[in-house]
Enzyme design. Structure first.
Site, short mmCIF file in Angstrom:
data_model
loop_
_atom_site.label_atom_id
_atom_site.label_comp_id
_atom_site.label_asym_id
_atom_site.label_seq_id
_atom_site.Cartn_x
_atom_site.Cartn_y
_atom_site.Cartn_z
N ARG A 40 1.03 -0.56 -0.13
CA ARG A 40 -0.14 0.33 0.01
C ARG A 40 0.79 1.52 0.34
O ARG A 40 1.79 1.08 0.58
CB ARG A 40 -0.81 0.30 1.21
N HIS A 98 -7.73 0.47 -5.98
CA HIS A 98 -7.75 0.10 -4.50
C HIS A 98 -8.66 -1.50 -4.75
O HIS A 98 -9.75 -1.60 -4.92
CB HIS A 98 -8.91 0.33 -3.99
N GLN A 129 -10.23 -4.03 -2.93
CA GLN A 129 -11.28 -3.72 -1.84
C GLN A 129 -12.64 -3.52 -3.11
O GLN A 129 -13.66 -4.10 -2.42
CB GLN A 129 -11.47 -2.11 -1.68
N ASP A 174 -17.06 7.33 -1.10
CA ASP A 174 -15.97 7.61 -0.72
C ASP A 174 -15.87 8.73 0.44
O ASP A 174 -16.84 9.52 0.05
CB ASP A 174 -14.71 7.25 -1.19
N CYS A 207 -16.65 2.00 1.18
CA CYS A 207 -14.72 0.62 1.72
C CYS A 207 -14.57 0.96 3.24
O CYS A 207 -13.66 0.54 3.85
CB CYS A 207 -13.70 1.35 1.35
N ARG A 218 -13.29 -8.53 2.51
CA ARG A 218 -11.92 -8.32 1.61
C ARG A 218 -11.08 -9.90 2.18
O ARG A 218 -10.42 -9.98 1.31
CB ARG A 218 -11.34 -7.44 2.81
N1 NVA Z 1 -9.99 6.68 -0.99
C1 NVA Z 1 -9.83 6.06 0.01
C2 NVA Z 1 -9.56 4.93 0.32
C3 NVA Z 1 -9.24 4.48 1.56
C4 NVA Z 1 -10.31 3.43 2.15
C5 NVA Z 1 -8.11 6.63 0.53
O1 NVA Z 1 -7.37 6.29 -0.69
O2 NVA Z 1 -8.00 6.50 1.55
N1 CP Z 2 -11.23 0.00 3.21
C1 CP Z 2 -9.70 -0.31 3.41
O1 CP Z 2 -8.40 -0.57 3.22
O2 CP Z 2 -9.78 -0.14 4.46
P1 CP Z 2 -8.25 -0.07 5.73
O3 CP Z 2 -7.57 1.79 4.56
O4 CP Z 2 -8.58 0.33 6.96
O5 CP Z 2 -6.91 -1.04 5.14
#
Ligand code: NVA
Ligand code: CP
Length: 307
Positions: A104, A131, A134, A221, A261, A289
């Site tokens: 990530r 993502h 997800q 989101d 998510c 997930r």
């Molecule tokens: N769009 C959000 C998703 C978090 C799971 C981010 O990238 O922070």
């Molecule tokens: N939805 C998701 O990816 O959550 P986290 O940021 O907690 O991993």
């Protein structure tokens, strides 16, 4: 250099429709407790987290354990990547120790570079662009609650972010309709949008009510993703009309589900009445997930056949 023998999962289109269907079927078997194999026995998965995480971190670690393997949590404070060691060098070294890498981070190109230089499967646990794990869990949730994707309509409300981009990839692969309502200046990725439009009924509008009309899935989101914290105030203004409220849900189909998510900000992108209401299936979505990522790891790292 020899052709790589491993497969990566950096984006939904990295796997064929048949393989994705196979992954979803395997995830269903895992969820039902009808899968007892340990394809990761004796294997280690490195999990690189350059951003925070609750769901991704815990579900990948638990999933690896349940498949018989061992997961290593690596944050920027733990590894030299956080002090500027090149991603390519990190990839080459990790691949000498571990059997798979989940990452990530911010730039999608960094993940592509990691995958190019790592001689083991790489799985995208979120970038600024995508993502995919997800949205695979979201598609699984959609299938469980709606019975399938054919003829279904998904409404994306809010930021044209990594989730929106992965939803477009999913629409292109699975063939459902997707209407995205994003404020001007916050459109999704143009190349992914063009590709998705060529494959499926994908539309971009400005009005959330127009996108939600008749939808079977309403999803949103956060307004400011990780790394955009300083834009929070500007974004709150731009997205003021984009809250998923009970009124907006009333425009959707009477059996519509709500997905998010998570993490969620109640009173911003979604009202508590919706996310904590009867149409919300966000906890099933979060659980999925685990199952979907186990299926992907079992296949890519553990050699479980998919199609
Ligand atoms: N769009 C959000 C998703 C978090 C799971 C981010 O990238 O922070
Ligand atoms: N939805 C998701 O990816 O959550 P986290 O940021 O907690 O991993």
């Amino acid at each position: 250099m020899a052709e790589p023998t491993h497969r990566d999962f950096l984006a939904i289109p990295d796997l064929s429709r048949a393989e994705l269907d196979g992954a979803l079927a395997l995830a269903e078997r895992m969820k039902a407790g009808d899968y007892v194999a340990k394809p990761l026995k004796g294997k280690t998965v490195a999990m690189i987290f350059m951003k925070s995480s609750t769901r991704t971190r815990v579900s990948f670690e638990v999933g690896t354990y349940q498949l018989g393997g061992h997961a290593l949590f690596l944050s920027p404070r733990d590894v030299q990547l956080g002090r500027g060691e090149p991603i390519a060098d990190t990839a080459r070294v990790l691949a000498r120790y571990v059997d798979g890498i989940m990452i990530r981070t911010y730039g999608h190109r960094e993940v592509e570079e990691l995958a190019r230089h790592a001689d083991v499967p790489v799985i995208n646990g979120l970038t600024d662009l995508l993502h995919p794990c997800q949205v695979m869990a979201d598609v699984m949730t959609m299938r469980q609650h709606l019975g399938g994707y054919a003829g279904k309509r998904v409404a994306w409300i809010g930021d044209g972010n990594n989730m929106a981009n992965s939803w477009m990839n999913a629409a292109a692969t699975f063939g459902f309709s997707l209407a995205l309502a994003c404020p001007e200046g916050y459109d999704p990725d143009a190349a992914i949008l063009a590709r998705a439009r060529a494959a499926a009924d994908v539309t971009l509008v400005r009005d959330p009510a127009e996108a939600a009309e008749g939808a079977h899935v309403v999803t949103t989101d956060v307004w400011a993703s990780m790394g955009q914290e300083e834009e929070q105030a500007d974004r709150a203004r731009a997205f003021a009309r984009y809250t998923v409220s009970a009124d907006l849900m009333a425009r959707a189909s009477s059996d519509a589900i709500f997905l998010h998510c998570l993490p969620a900000h109640r009173g911003e992108e979604v009202d508590a009445a919706v996310i904590d209401g009867p149409r919300s299936v966000v906890w099933d979505e979060a659980e999925n997930r685990l199952h979907v990522q186990k299926a992907i790891m079992a296949a890519l790292i553990g050699g479980e056949p998919l199609a």
